[in-house]
Design a protein around this motif. Structure first.
Motif, PDB file in Angstrom:
ATOM      1  N   GLY A   1       6.810   5.559  -6.709  1.00 60.38           N
ATOM      2  CA  GLY A   1       5.878   5.137  -5.685  1.00 60.38           C
ATOM      3  C   GLY A   1       6.364   5.416  -4.281  1.00 60.38           C
ATOM      4  N   SER A   2       5.628   4.880  -3.318  1.00 62.00           N
ATOM      5  CA  SER A   2       5.905   5.114  -1.904  1.00 62.00           C
ATOM      6  C   SER A   2       6.184   3.800  -1.194  1.00 62.00           C
ATOM      7  CB  SER A   2       4.696   5.796  -1.253  1.00 62.00           C
ATOM      8  OG  SER A   2       4.761   5.752   0.147  1.00 62.00           O
ATOM      9  N   LEU A   3       7.063   3.831  -0.212  1.00 63.49           N
ATOM     10  CA  LEU A   3       7.288   2.642   0.612  1.00 63.49           C
ATOM     11  C   LEU A   3       6.021   2.273   1.384  1.00 63.49           C
ATOM     12  CD1 LEU A   3      10.899   3.176   2.021  1.00 63.49           C
ATOM     13  CD2 LEU A   3      10.152   1.506   0.318  1.00 63.49           C
ATOM     14  N   HIS A   4       5.180   3.260   1.620  1.00 65.81           N
ATOM     15  CA  HIS A   4       3.902   2.984   2.290  1.00 65.81           C
ATOM     16  C   HIS A   4       3.079   1.982   1.482  1.00 65.81           C
ATOM     17  CE1 HIS A   4       0.148   3.578   4.440  1.00 65.81           C
ATOM     18  NE2 HIS A   4      -0.440   3.863   3.298  1.00 65.81           N
ATOM     19  N   SER A   5       3.195   2.037   0.168  1.00 68.98           N
ATOM     20  CA  SER A   5       2.443   1.118  -0.680  1.00 68.98           C
ATOM     21  C   SER A   5       2.895  -0.326  -0.462  1.00 68.98           C
ATOM     22  CB  SER A   5       2.618   1.490  -2.151  1.00 68.98           C
ATOM     23  OG  SER A   5       2.101   2.782  -2.393  1.00 68.98           O
ATOM     24  N   TRP A   6       4.188  -0.519  -0.265  1.00 66.76           N
ATOM     25  CA  TRP A   6       4.697  -1.864   0.009  1.00 66.76           C
ATOM     26  C   TRP A   6       4.132  -2.381   1.332  1.00 66.76           C
ATOM     27  CZ3 TRP A   6       8.148  -4.585  -3.192  1.00 66.76           C
ATOM     28  CH2 TRP A   6       8.594  -3.865  -4.314  1.00 66.76           C
ATOM     29  N   ASP A   7       4.124  -1.516   2.340  1.00 67.21           N
ATOM     30  CA  ASP A   7       3.579  -1.912   3.637  1.00 67.21           C
ATOM     31  C   ASP A   7       2.087  -2.210   3.531  1.00 67.21           C
ATOM     32  OD1 ASP A   7       6.077  -1.513   4.783  1.00 67.21           O
ATOM     33  OD2 ASP A   7       5.617   0.533   5.438  1.00 67.21           O
ATOM     34  N   ARG A   8       1.370  -1.381   2.756  1.00 64.10           N
ATOM     35  CA  ARG A   8      -0.072  -1.571   2.617  1.00 64.10           C
ATOM     36  C   ARG A   8      -0.393  -2.887   1.924  1.00 64.10           C
ATOM     37  NH1 ARG A   8      -4.018   0.348  -1.333  1.00 64.10           N
ATOM     38  NH2 ARG A   8      -6.068   0.419  -0.322  1.00 64.10           N
ATOM     39  N   MET A   9       0.325  -3.226   0.860  1.00 66.50           N
ATOM     40  CA  MET A   9       0.076  -4.479   0.163  1.00 66.50           C
ATOM     41  C   MET A   9       0.412  -5.681   1.043  1.00 66.50           C
ATOM     42  SD  MET A   9      -1.314  -4.032  -2.850  1.00 66.50           S
ATOM     43  CE  MET A   9      -2.348  -2.978  -1.818  1.00 66.50           C
ATOM     44  N   TYR A  10       1.489  -5.558   1.822  1.00 66.01           N
ATOM     45  CA  TYR A  10       1.820  -6.640   2.754  1.00 66.01           C
ATOM     46  C   TYR A  10       0.687  -6.838   3.752  1.00 66.01           C
ATOM     47  CZ  TYR A  10       3.443  -8.552   7.165  1.00 66.01           C
ATOM     48  OH  TYR A  10       3.520  -9.259   8.332  1.00 66.01           O
TER      49      TYR A  10
END
Length: 221
Positions: free
Chosen positions: A88-97
């Protein structure tokens, strides 16, 4: 009560709005989506970026003026994605946050500023926050943040007699989730109407002794 429902144009949000309207509450829907028509039983403010604090504060000030105050808030707005940590992408963590936690914090701060004693906030967490399977890490982590935020903000607001609670549903039984998981066992899935009744209870005076709680929602099966 005068209650705001964020994400009120989605499947769960619409059920919450309908349940609250049936109980005689005045409801305002705030959503990033633009409504295609009237929302039965509610006034609707569409096109509001719930990750933008200034936009939310302005929207809630408008609602407080139109309704004569704000007594309750339901933070339904959020999002979901499935991806593994390795691929996955770290962007996904930011998006979910941003979608699941930042929206709840911003809306809760804005709504609480207008609330008097007896106000109530209900956040939508997830059962996955306590037992995250493969592919659920970014989503589950953001929902685990909801539980911590709920507990801390409840303690912060208790001196003002404002309650903050959360519900932790299993998968919500919506057309989108059925389409995404056609072969899943739906016996434990929660209907939007069932979740809405639990949320309405937590907003009510009958739940006046409950604050800082994260309540699992599931069906036996």
């Amino acid at each position: 009560m005068k209650i705001i429902v964020t994400g009120g144009l989605g499947a769960l949000g619409r059920s919450v709005v309908a349940e609250l309207a049936t109980r005689g509450h005045e409801v305002a829907v705030v959503d990033v989506a633009t409504p295609s028509g009237e929302t039965p039983g509610a006034i609707t403010l569409g096109g509001v970026d719930l990750t933008d604090e200034a936009a939310v504060q302005a929207a809630y000030a408008t609602i407080a003026e139109r309704l004569g105050g704000i007594d309750g808030l339901v933070n339904v707005a959020g999002g979901f994605l499935w991806e593994t940590v390795a691929d996955g992408s770290l962007h996904s963590w930011d998006r979910m946050y941003r979608l699941n936690l930042r929206t709840a914090v911003i809306s809760s701060r804005a709504a609480a500023a207008h609330m008097q004693a007896g106000g109530a906030i209900v956040n939508i967490g997830a059962a996955a926050a306590g037992n995250a399977a493969m592919g659920m890490a970014p989503y589950a982590a953001s929902k685990a943040g909801i539980k911590a935020f709920t507990e801390s903000f409840a303690d912060e607001l208790k001196s003002r007699s404002i309650r903050v609670n959360a519900v932790l549903p299993t998968i919500i039984d919506t057309p989108a989730n059925r389409a995404d998981m056609p072969d899943a066992d739906r016996s434990g899935w929660v209907t939007p109407a069932g979740a809405a009744k639990a949320i309405a209870f937590l907003l009510s005076a009958d739940a006046g002794t409950i604050t800082g709680a994260s309540i699992p929602l599931s069906l036996p099966g």
